[in-house]
Design a protein around this motif. Structure first.
Motif, PDB file in Angstrom:
ATOM      1  N   TYR A 106       0.828  -1.199   0.000  1.00  0.00           N
ATOM      2  CA  TYR A 106       0.000   0.000   0.000  1.00  0.00           C
ATOM      3  C   TYR A 106       0.866   1.255   0.000  1.00  0.00           C
ATOM      4  O   TYR A 106       2.015   1.257   0.432  1.00  0.00           O
ATOM      5  N   TYR A 155      -0.040   5.509   1.011  1.00  0.00           N
ATOM      6  CA  TYR A 155      -1.082   6.415   1.493  1.00  0.00           C
ATOM      7  C   TYR A 155      -0.516   7.828   1.612  1.00  0.00           C
ATOM      8  O   TYR A 155       0.696   8.042   1.618  1.00  0.00           O
ATOM      9  N   VAL A 184      -5.512   6.451  -0.113  1.00  0.00           N
ATOM     10  CA  VAL A 184      -4.771   5.195  -0.024  1.00  0.00           C
ATOM     11  C   VAL A 184      -4.981   4.424  -1.308  1.00  0.00           C
ATOM     12  O   VAL A 184      -6.064   4.444  -1.908  1.00  0.00           O
TER      13      VAL A 184
END
Length: 838
Positions: free
Chosen positions: A740, A742, A774
């Motif tokens: 991920y 963000y 995100v």
């Protein structure tokens, strides 16, 4: 025409005659297939292990109906909905027996006592008032919305149709009437043409539903209790949309159904071995294979080959889980879910089949044969030949003395560390005490080959690796020389090493490769050697500490010619990554974890026909594309035998398939089949915490007016300005490997790389409005450029509000002098509240 039994279906019109199945193929043996399942149990947060039903909603979340609650799963955590006697809006019963998401995205929940409709915006359950004339109507089995917008619900005692007074797409339930069909255990399912197929006790049916007119009901089959082959109890129908075929699964077999006539043709039948083959939710995968959860275990069926396979788990510790299962389901990402009868969930990602995984002991070496087979060298066998097409070993000789006892008695060990095949089809093996064996499979003859550095003067022994050169000669290392062996005459020619031999931490020779120009490249524990057999000359390339264009480390593990540039080699090293070596300049270019390699120990390097390089490491397999200078890395989650591989255990066959071996077996794959998944992942914000306390939707004073994954933003007081966001991708094959990024706009200058961490924490935020964004990376490395966002407003403290200043007008000037002017973000927040922010 026959009359439909009133006891089963009630008074309906029958449109065509009973059509009994025609004789099909003879009984075929059932294969077994071991797959690498992963499990989710109560230890991971599942509320209970008995899985009755599985569904995926429009937002991507998975839903599991269990014996103790309805579970929503985001890939990391479970949210459980149970019956609460003090809350009339909770689910009516904790025994969840059916879950269905209709085409409008509504979640229908069947229980042991009736039907509920889940309101996703309020997370409350609307109890659907269905009343059977005789009272209890059993546990819900199937839920189907027909093309007219009416609902069909089968149960353990009947089939009921809910005809709604008007169309609806929300969770506001309009008035409806009920019509009951038959009594007894009922199943129902829908096909693309709008037909409903199912079974009630003795009768199998097809229904053409009508909204304002009587439904058309066709009788397809009736159980003949004197002939177990034709007992079609609990028949369920599954549609193959790839081939436009319709199949029926019943107690004792599988049939193909003609959708126009209802005529059934046997594909598989066996009233003895296949008893209770029935499946409540058979599914078809992207390759047209049918997956069936049965009381006898999990089966897959190839309708084209008419091949039935019993599917087991490759992990012995999980075999008890798959013995009796309740439900199968394939999610939008292609992951296969299996609900067990008491042990939780199993899931399997078919994409890992691309890396054909052969579980085995640790692999010492691999080499391809001329007929497309694989020589597999292990610690406990002399000769193993694997057939990748049949997926089994065709030749297996455990030890030398097993076949040639008189020769075995002369050997220190009986097993081969490495075996290669020469141009005549004979096998050459290295035995640990420095001896080579030559085995002729055509005659069964085997002989020992031992080196002499000079007449009567023995070398310390041969060493592997073994390499068949361009003229068919066998090359290998030794204690005193590099050896060339004529595979026909067995004449051995030594070429003395140009440097002192060091057998530490590995035997001196670690890699061999002969180029098209005849030059032999030798990887050693003391660098890379170049040997010209024609001129009998050597050159050594070593690691020079202050020279970044030299070999990155001393020990070389692999040598691979570049697939495009003739004068370029790729060198795998023991801790220095992979080096690109330009033989024209003598310069090395280093690629390590800093450039994207997953690990700096590179055991094997192979090139594919597309111009890419593949490398086995201590952390999976990497593919490097020289055209884009990018790595794509694969791990055990992609189907590898392990993340740890072994030196010498790599080869390429004549088809261009690649083989890599490691500590738990080996993988082989077609590089062309590893196409990237271009579908971006869907990321949802799954939770918010303030001062480490969860923000509970629906509680008094909660800043969230909707569940967090449906919310677009919230405002929080300044006193609670420590905020934690949790998030997840709606792709479930290997959530632990998802990555991920963000960013909190208004606070972060750029994107934050979170790796596999799926939460973000912010503290001491100034008053103002921010946007949290995100995004996630899919399993093939593609980032979702859109991602998801959430607006966060941090309200100013009471002493920085307009009304506080209005209470003390005489102190206004002094207050402004003592406190700095607000930022533009603070000004925007103040304006949002309706007054200038001072």
């Amino acid at each position: 025409m026959i009359a439909l039994a009133a006891r089963a279906m009630g008074a309906v019109t029958v449109l065509f005659s009973l059509l009994l199945p025609t004789a099909g193929s003879a009984q075929q043996p059932i294969d077994t297939l071991d797959l690498a399942f992963t499990k989710l149990t109560i230890n991971e947060g599942l509320s209970q292990g008995m899985i009755h039903s599985i569904a995926q909603d429009q937002h991507g979340f998975m839903w599991f109906g269990t014996k103790d609650g309805l579970n929503r799963y985001d890939g990391y955590t479970f949210t459980v909905f149970r019956h609460d006697a003090a809350d009339s809006s909770s689910v009516r019963e904790s025994m969840i027996t059916a879950v269905n998401v209709d085409r409008h995205g509504r979640l229908w929940v069947g229980t042991a006592t009736g039907l509920d409709l889940f309101d996703a915006r309020t997370e409350r359950f609307l109890h659907v008032p269905i009343h059977h004339p005789k009272g209890d109507w059993g546990s819900v089995v199937h839920i189907v919305l027909d093309d007219n917008g009416d609902l069909w619900v089968s149960s353990t005692q009947a089939l009921v149709k809910l005809t709604f007074s008007k169309p609806f797409t929300s969770c506001e339930l309009p008035a409806f009437t009920t019509k009951w069909y038959g009594h007894g255990y009922a199943t129902v399912g829908r096909t693309r043409d709008g037909s409903l197929w199912g079974n009630i006790n003795e009768i199998t049916f097809r229904i053409t539903p009508k909204h304002a007119a009587p439904d058309l009901v066709d009788t397809i089959g009736v159980i003949d209790f004197t002939n177990t082959i034709q007992q079609f109890g609990a028949l369920t129908v599954v549609e193959d949309t790839l081939r436009n075929r319709l199949y029926g699964i019943y107690e004792n077999g599988i049939v193909e159904v003609d959708p126009a006539t209802g005529h059934m043709s046997y594909l598989v039948r066996d009233q003895h071995k296949l008893n209770w083959l029935q499946s409540m939710n058979p599914v078809v995968d992207r390759k047209g294979m049918i997956w069936m959860a049965t009381f006898q275990g999990l089966y897959s069926f190839d309708p084209i080959r008419r091949k039935l396979t019993l599917v087991r788990t490759s992990d012995p510790d999980m075999r008890a889980l798959i013995g009796t299962i309740k439900w199968t389901m394939i999610d939008r990402g292609g992951t296969i879910w299996v609900g067990t009868a008491g042990y939780g969930l199993l899931k399997y990602d078919p994409r890992i089949e691309r890396f054909h995984n052969v579980a085995d002991n640790s692999i010492r070496a691999l080499a391809a044969t001329s007929d497309g087979h694989l020589l597999v060298s292990r610690y406990d066998t002399y000769l193993s030949i694997y057939d990748p097409t049949a997926r089994r070993y065709g030749t297996l000789i455990r030890s030398v003395e097993e076949q040639w006892p008189e020769l075995g008695a002369k050997l220190y060990t009986q097993f081969a560390d490495m075996t290669v095949q020469d141009g005549d089809g004979n096998y050459w093996s290295f035995i640990s005490n420095g001896t080579l064996t030559r085995y002729e499979p055509a005659t069964g003859k085997m002989e020992l080959v031992q080196p002499e550095i000079a007449p009567g003067e023995r070398d310390g022994g041969f060493h592997y690796p073994l390499h068949i050169g361009i003229d068919g000669s066998l090359w290998c290392g030794g204690d005193k020389a590099l050896w060339r062996i004529d595979t026909r005459t067995k004449a051995c020619t030594p070429y003395a090493w140009p440097v002192p031999v060091v057998n530490n931490p590995y035997p001196f020779t670690t890699a061999l490769c002969q180029g098209a120009d005849g030059i032999v490249w030798v990887g050693t524990v003391k660098g890379l050697l170049r040997f010209d057999p024609a001129a009998n000359t050597w050159k050594n390339h070593t690691h020079i500490p202050d020279d970044p264009s030299s070999l990155s480390v001393e020990t070389v593990f692999a040598i691979c010619p570049d697939p495009v540039e003739n004068d370029v080699l790729w060198i795998g090293t023991n801790g220095g990554g992979v080096n690109r070596f330009d033989a024209r300049t003598g310069k090395f270019t280093r690629f390590t974890t800093h450039e994207g390699l997953p690990n700096d120990v590179v055991y094997g390097v192979l090139s594919d026909d597309l111009g890419c390089l593949w490398m086995s490491t201590n952390k999976g397999i990497a593919r490097y594309d020289p055209r884009t200078s990018t790595f794509r890395n694969f791990s055990v989650g992609d189907g590898l035998q392990s993340d740890e591989f072994n030196r010498h255990a790599y080869c390429k066959d004549a088809r261009g398939w690649l083989y890599f071996g490691g500590v738990s077996g080996f993988n082989y794959f077609d590089p062309h089949a590893l196409e990237q998944d271009s579908t971006p992942v869907v990321v949802r914000i799954t939770g918010i915490r303030l001062i480490n306390k969860p923000v509970e939707f629906g509680t008094p004073g909660s800043p969230l007016q909707l569940p967090v994954h449906l919310s677009t933003g919230m405002a929080i007081p300044f006193s609670a300005n420590m905020v934690t966001f949790t998030f997840a991708t709606m792709e479930f094959a290997a959530p632990e490997q998802h990555q991920y990024q963000y960013r909190l706009e208004g606070f972060d200058a750029d994107w934050i790389d979170a790796g596999t961490e799926h939460s973000a924490v912010y503290t001491n935020l100034d008053p103002g409005t921010y946007t949290f964004r995100v995004r996630g990376r899919n399993r093939d490395g593609l980032w979702d450029t859109g991602g998801t966002s959430f607006s966060l407003t941090v309200l100013p403290p009471w002493w920085r509000t307009w009304w506080f200043y209005d209470l003390r007008p005489g102190d206004r000037g002094r207050h402004i002098a003592l406190h700095p002017q607000p930022s533009r973000a603070e000004g925007a927040a103040g304006a949002h509240r309706g007054r200038p922010h001072l």
